[in-house]
Design an enzyme around this catalytic site. Structure first.
Site, PDB file in Angstrom:
ATOM      1  N   ASP A 163      30.004   7.537  31.311  1.00  0.00           N
ATOM      2  CA  ASP A 163      30.608   8.260  30.424  1.00  0.00           C
ATOM      3  C   ASP A 163      32.064   8.259  30.491  1.00  0.00           C
ATOM      4  O   ASP A 163      32.823   9.612  30.745  1.00  0.00           O
ATOM      5  CB  ASP A 163      29.911   9.770  30.396  1.00  0.00           C
ATOM      6  CG  ASP A 163      30.415  10.661  29.287  1.00  0.00           C
ATOM      7  OD1 ASP A 163      30.753  10.180  28.253  1.00  0.00           O
ATOM      8  OD2 ASP A 163      30.509  11.777  29.685  1.00  0.00           O
ATOM      9  N   ASN A 398      27.914   8.545  42.333  1.00  0.00           N
ATOM     10  CA  ASN A 398      28.086   9.633  41.458  1.00  0.00           C
ATOM     11  C   ASN A 398      26.744   9.519  40.696  1.00  0.00           C
ATOM     12  O   ASN A 398      26.433   8.364  39.826  1.00  0.00           O
ATOM     13  CB  ASN A 398      29.175   9.730  40.520  1.00  0.00           C
ATOM     14  CG  ASN A 398      28.940  10.800  39.514  1.00  0.00           C
ATOM     15  OD1 ASN A 398      29.157  11.925  39.713  1.00  0.00           O
ATOM     16  ND2 ASN A 398      28.916  10.341  38.262  1.00  0.00           N
ATOM     17  N   GLU A 399      26.106  10.208  40.751  1.00  0.00           N
ATOM     18  CA  GLU A 399      24.675  10.440  39.798  1.00  0.00           C
ATOM     19  C   GLU A 399      24.059   9.107  39.857  1.00  0.00           C
ATOM     20  O   GLU A 399      24.013   8.500  38.587  1.00  0.00           O
ATOM     21  CB  GLU A 399      24.939  10.881  38.299  1.00  0.00           C
ATOM     22  CG  GLU A 399      25.649  12.334  38.351  1.00  0.00           C
ATOM     23  CD  GLU A 399      25.531  12.924  36.987  1.00  0.00           C
ATOM     24  OE1 GLU A 399      25.345  12.021  35.783  1.00  0.00           O
ATOM     25  OE2 GLU A 399      25.621  14.275  36.933  1.00  0.00           O
ATOM     26  N   ASN A 465      25.855  17.826  40.611  1.00  0.00           N
ATOM     27  CA  ASN A 465      26.335  18.014  39.182  1.00  0.00           C
ATOM     28  C   ASN A 465      25.218  18.795  38.529  1.00  0.00           C
ATOM     29  O   ASN A 465      23.941  18.250  38.262  1.00  0.00           O
ATOM     30  CB  ASN A 465      26.598  16.548  38.655  1.00  0.00           C
ATOM     31  CG  ASN A 465      27.459  15.898  39.271  1.00  0.00           C
ATOM     32  OD1 ASN A 465      28.157  16.430  40.149  1.00  0.00           O
ATOM     33  ND2 ASN A 465      27.798  14.579  38.968  1.00  0.00           N
ATOM     34  N   TYR A 467      24.336  20.949  34.832  1.00  0.00           N
ATOM     35  CA  TYR A 467      24.700  21.540  33.410  1.00  0.00           C
ATOM     36  C   TYR A 467      23.731  22.376  32.837  1.00  0.00           C
ATOM     37  O   TYR A 467      23.422  22.321  31.518  1.00  0.00           O
ATOM     38  CB  TYR A 467      24.748  20.020  32.518  1.00  0.00           C
ATOM     39  CG  TYR A 467      25.916  19.461  33.100  1.00  0.00           C
ATOM     40  CD1 TYR A 467      27.229  19.706  32.418  1.00  0.00           C
ATOM     41  CD2 TYR A 467      25.707  18.379  33.854  1.00  0.00           C
ATOM     42  CE1 TYR A 467      28.416  19.049  32.829  1.00  0.00           C
ATOM     43  CE2 TYR A 467      27.053  17.452  34.313  1.00  0.00           C
ATOM     44  CZ  TYR A 467      28.292  18.182  33.705  1.00  0.00           C
ATOM     45  OH  TYR A 467      29.375  17.200  34.080  1.00  0.00           O
ATOM     46  N   TYR A 471      23.625  20.962  28.756  1.00  0.00           N
ATOM     47  CA  TYR A 471      22.490  19.868  28.373  1.00  0.00           C
ATOM     48  C   TYR A 471      20.949  20.611  28.508  1.00  0.00           C
ATOM     49  O   TYR A 471      20.253  19.905  27.868  1.00  0.00           O
ATOM     50  CB  TYR A 471      22.598  18.616  29.418  1.00  0.00           C
ATOM     51  CG  TYR A 471      24.094  17.730  29.116  1.00  0.00           C
ATOM     52  CD1 TYR A 471      24.199  17.087  27.977  1.00  0.00           C
ATOM     53  CD2 TYR A 471      24.858  17.458  30.108  1.00  0.00           C
ATOM     54  CE1 TYR A 471      25.561  16.523  27.567  1.00  0.00           C
ATOM     55  CE2 TYR A 471      25.899  16.985  30.161  1.00  0.00           C
ATOM     56  CZ  TYR A 471      26.177  16.334  28.861  1.00  0.00           C
ATOM     57  OH  TYR A 471      27.484  15.574  28.580  1.00  0.00           O
ATOM     58  N   GLU A 503      30.068  19.155  39.623  1.00  0.00           N
ATOM     59  CA  GLU A 503      30.283  18.975  38.283  1.00  0.00           C
ATOM     60  C   GLU A 503      29.445  20.242  37.641  1.00  0.00           C
ATOM     61  O   GLU A 503      28.380  20.512  37.846  1.00  0.00           O
ATOM     62  CB  GLU A 503      29.582  17.670  37.493  1.00  0.00           C
ATOM     63  CG  GLU A 503      30.688  16.437  37.793  1.00  0.00           C
ATOM     64  CD  GLU A 503      30.235  15.205  36.819  1.00  0.00           C
ATOM     65  OE1 GLU A 503      29.413  15.615  35.861  1.00  0.00           O
ATOM     66  OE2 GLU A 503      30.398  14.248  37.507  1.00  0.00           O
ATOM     67  N   TRP A 548      33.836  20.191  35.663  1.00  0.00           N
ATOM     68  CA  TRP A 548      33.930  18.930  35.135  1.00  0.00           C
ATOM     69  C   TRP A 548      34.541  19.322  33.608  1.00  0.00           C
ATOM     70  O   TRP A 548      33.894  20.248  32.857  1.00  0.00           O
ATOM     71  CB  TRP A 548      32.842  18.483  35.028  1.00  0.00           C
ATOM     72  CG  TRP A 548      32.774  16.975  34.207  1.00  0.00           C
ATOM     73  CD1 TRP A 548      32.415  16.525  33.114  1.00  0.00           C
ATOM     74  CD2 TRP A 548      33.244  15.920  35.038  1.00  0.00           C
ATOM     75  NE1 TRP A 548      32.750  15.288  32.908  1.00  0.00           N
ATOM     76  CE2 TRP A 548      33.252  14.618  34.165  1.00  0.00           C
ATOM     77  CE3 TRP A 548      33.558  15.543  36.334  1.00  0.00           C
ATOM     78  CZ2 TRP A 548      33.537  13.373  34.537  1.00  0.00           C
ATOM     79  CZ3 TRP A 548      34.070  14.457  36.612  1.00  0.00           C
ATOM     80  CH2 TRP A 548      33.945  13.242  35.669  1.00  0.00           C
ATOM     81  N   LYS A 568      35.031  18.008  27.798  1.00  0.00           N
ATOM     82  CA  LYS A 568      34.996  19.307  28.791  1.00  0.00           C
ATOM     83  C   LYS A 568      36.147  19.608  29.602  1.00  0.00           C
ATOM     84  O   LYS A 568      36.237  20.521  30.465  1.00  0.00           O
ATOM     85  CB  LYS A 568      33.833  18.647  29.896  1.00  0.00           C
ATOM     86  CG  LYS A 568      32.412  18.586  29.078  1.00  0.00           C
ATOM     87  CD  LYS A 568      31.241  18.534  29.962  1.00  0.00           C
ATOM     88  CE  LYS A 568      29.905  18.222  29.135  1.00  0.00           C
ATOM     89  NZ  LYS A 568      30.092  16.786  28.636  1.00  0.00           N
TER      90      LYS A 568
HETATM   91  C1  BDP Z   1      27.854  13.595  34.470  1.00  0.00           C
HETATM   92  C2  BDP Z   1      28.709  12.497  34.840  1.00  0.00           C
HETATM   93  C3  BDP Z   1      29.953  12.423  34.076  1.00  0.00           C
HETATM   94  C4  BDP Z   1      29.834  12.839  32.694  1.00  0.00           C
HETATM   95  C5  BDP Z   1      29.420  14.221  32.622  1.00  0.00           C
HETATM   96  C6  BDP Z   1      29.166  14.861  31.138  1.00  0.00           C
HETATM   97  O1  BDP Z   1      28.698  12.421  36.386  1.00  0.00           O
HETATM   98  O2  BDP Z   1      30.708  11.418  34.484  1.00  0.00           O
HETATM   99  O3  BDP Z   1      31.261  12.723  32.009  1.00  0.00           O
HETATM  100  O4  BDP Z   1      28.023  14.188  33.098  1.00  0.00           O
HETATM  101  O5  BDP Z   1      28.280  14.478  30.600  1.00  0.00           O
HETATM  102  O6  BDP Z   1      26.649  13.202  34.179  1.00  0.00           O
HETATM  103  O7  BDP Z   1      30.243  15.220  30.599  1.00  0.00           O
END
Ligand code: BDP
Length: 591
Positions: A163, A398-399, A465, A467, A471, A503, A548, A568
């Protein structure tokens, strides 16, 4: 991979500036002699991504050539001359006076080739560099995956698995530099503390298995401490004891000057005396628990793209200090060497990450080739950054992505899936490799929400990370809070290791407000961030909170990325603060 410097034994000529540039979509440049000059060039800044310097190059990722002429000073005769590229994304090939002298795969890391034999004295020399950033499943990071993107509804153009915009070009300075015939090829500094004293162990390696005498000198103002270096087979070691050492920390980033001297060469670098350890739920800096509060970031700005932008670097540090941050992760690739020097000087605690973002473990066929790329990236990053006191942890991914995520429950996806097993083998190998190369720093992978928990097993520090409230359970901050709390407590009870939330964030359009606060408003982002910082404050095992993102950044075009940006950021892309910046100040800047 020592950073090139100027002193009385070494020289350096920075070739940054406006270069000639030409795209080569048909790959005819090599056979048509473009290494000796481009046929229809236009101006292009180096360093800088090409994509935002011209509108027609925005989506262009195929082969392109850079060229310029340069004198090599004749006072350099008798020394060895190298050309070094700080970063060319993704593949760079270097030509000197028409001869191809080397190539390098993977962006964000430097490479150098000797050109002593090709130099023409007393006339212009022709430098050409071809670069392409074609997205491929075998590359790290990957793109154009078989069976389409893994980005689901976010998929669009270009077809990345990640992303952020896949900026292409020469992103960091190109320099010519010289060294003596027998030169110091590498220095490793490891620091320790013994009571009030600092202990600085210096290992030096020459480019040849030579014997000889040298010294290591550590200076701090008028005080200087010296030890002999006795080279055998090109290697020497010395330990300097610093009485009443002035330690390096985020609060007081004190630096000493170290000079390694041999009969022919000398090299100087900054040294911060500090120790790192992990104990229970804490990361210890100089024996005391420290929290890594700050951001995930990107190298990203209008026009310069991922190119080194020094005024922006200074401004970003000022803004990070203003929020009270003491840390960030170089998401999702190693940042410039100039930035790592800044981190040493300004006391930022850095999680240093290779470009392994979104490793697709479902694409098992390409795992072996990608593993090799990652191992090379780990070696190059550690070789480049090992002497920076600011670097407190290595992140080797990362992820990484299993075939399927378990987003509903989080705290662990399926362990039975073949991609979970293949992924674990790959990640364990990467962590082990980093640990063999550097036993002094914790190593981690940054885990994705709903991925297998077994992938955390070898990590010294758990990086998550998450959300919740964006999400998953979007807009429902109360439910998000209880799920986040439950998940953090579960992960802690499983591993008993420090946890950093690497994140958490919410897309926010500057100027949007809402009462009630709905998603995408500044009010929502402020409340979302506050909720996360409150949850963390109640848990001693949380060793850091990294929002993030520091600033809005260019992403691929998709229905989830308004105006081509990930929104973000706590700051906009042009660095104006959103409301949430003040929430960070409330939590971080007070102490
Ligand atoms: C995470 C990723 C990051 C994305 C972020 C997002 O590590 O690179 O930019 O989510 O969705 O999954 O903003």
């Amino acid at each position: 991979m020592l950073y090139p410097i100027q002193n009385d034994k070494r020289n350096k000529l920075d070739l940054s500036g406006i270069w000639d540039f030409q795209t080569d979509p048909d790959e005819e440049g090599e056979s048509n002699g473009w290494a000796n000059g481009l046929k229809a060039p236009r101006p292009m800044a180096v360093p800088g991504s090409w994509n935002e310097q011209y509108e027609d190059l925005f989506g262009y990722l195929d082969l392109a050539w850079y060229a310029r002429d340069t004198y090599v000073p004749s006072s350099w005769k008798g020394q060895r001359v190298f050309i070094r590229v700080g970063s060319a994304n993704y593949h760079g090939a270097v030509y000197f006076n028409g001869v191809k002298i080397g190539e390098h795969d993977s962006g964000h890391l430097p490479f150098a080739f000797e050109v002593t034999g090709q130099v023409k004295w007393d006339e212009e020399n022709k430098v050409a560099i071809s670069v392409e950033n074609v997205l491929k499943p075998t590359r790290v990071p990957s793109g154009n995956m078989p069976g389409g993107s893994s980005m689901g509804m976010f998929a669009s153009s270009p077809a990345t698995t990640f992303d952020f915009y896949p900026f292409a070009g020469i992103h960091r300075p190109v320099v010519l530099y010289t060294v003596p015939q027998t030169y110091i090829e590498d220095i490793t500094v490891v620091t320790g503390i013994n009571g009030p004293d600092g202990v600085v162990k210096v290992t030096a390696r020459l480019n040849a298995p030579a014997a000889g005498q040298g010294s290591a000198t550590l200076k701090d103002g008028a005080t200087s401490i010296r030890a002999d270096l006795v080279f055998k087979a090109g290697m020497a070691e010395a330990t300097l004891v610093v009485p009443q050492a002035h330690l390096w920390s985020d609060a007081d980033p004190h630096l000493y000057d170290l000079t390694v001297q041999t009969e022919e060469d000398h090299y100087s670098l900054k040294v911060g005396i500090r120790t790192l350890a992990v104990e229970g739920g804490h990361i210890l800096l100089n024996g005391k628990p420290v929290k890594l509060n700050g951001f995930g970031r990107h190298e990203d700005f209008i026009a310069s793209g991922k190119g080194l932008n020094l005024p922006l670097l200074v401004k970003d540090y000022q803004l990070m200090h203003w929020t009270g941050a003491n840390s960030y992760r170089t998401s999702h690739y190693p940042y410039s060497e100039e930035e790592m020097q800044m981190a040493d000087r300004e006391g930022m605690l850095i999680i240093d990450e290779i470009p392994a973002v979104s490793l697709q473990m479902g694409d098992e066929a390409n795992i072996p080739v990608r593993l090799n790329v990652c191992l090379q990236q780990i070696e190059e990053m550690i070789a480049r950054d090992k002497n920076h006191p600011a670097v407190v942890m290595w992140s080797v991914a990362n992820e990484p992505m299993p075939k399927n995520l378990n987003l509903a429950g989080a705290a662990g996806g399926s362990e039975d899936d073949p991609s979970a097993k293949a992924g674990k083998a790959m990640l364990d190998a990467m962590i082990a490799h980093a640990k063999t190369l550097d036993a002094t720093r914790p190593v981690t992978i940054v885990t994705v929400m709903g991925g297998p928990q077994s992938w955390m097993e070898q990590c010294d520090v758990i990086c998550m990370n998450r959300y919740w409230g964006w999400y998953v359970l979007g807009g429902q901050l109360d439910l998000a809070r209880s799920n986040l709390e439950r998940e953090l407590d579960q992960v802690w009870s499983q591993w008993h290791k420090p946890i950093i939330m690497t994140e958490f964030g919410a897309d926010t359009i500057p100027g949007y407000h809402g009462q009630p606060n709905v998603m995408w408003t500044e009010d929502f982002q402020a409340d979302y961030i506050r909720m996360h910082l409150e949850v963390a404050a109640a848990r001693d095992f949380i060793a850091g909170m990294q929002v993030w993102n520091f600033a809005d950044f260019a992403a691929v075009q998709s229905i989830a990325r308004v105006g081509g940006l990930n929104h973000k950021g706590i700051f906009t892309r042009i660095r104006t603060p959103k409301m949430a910046a003040h929430v960070l100040r409330e939590f971080w800047a007070k102490s």
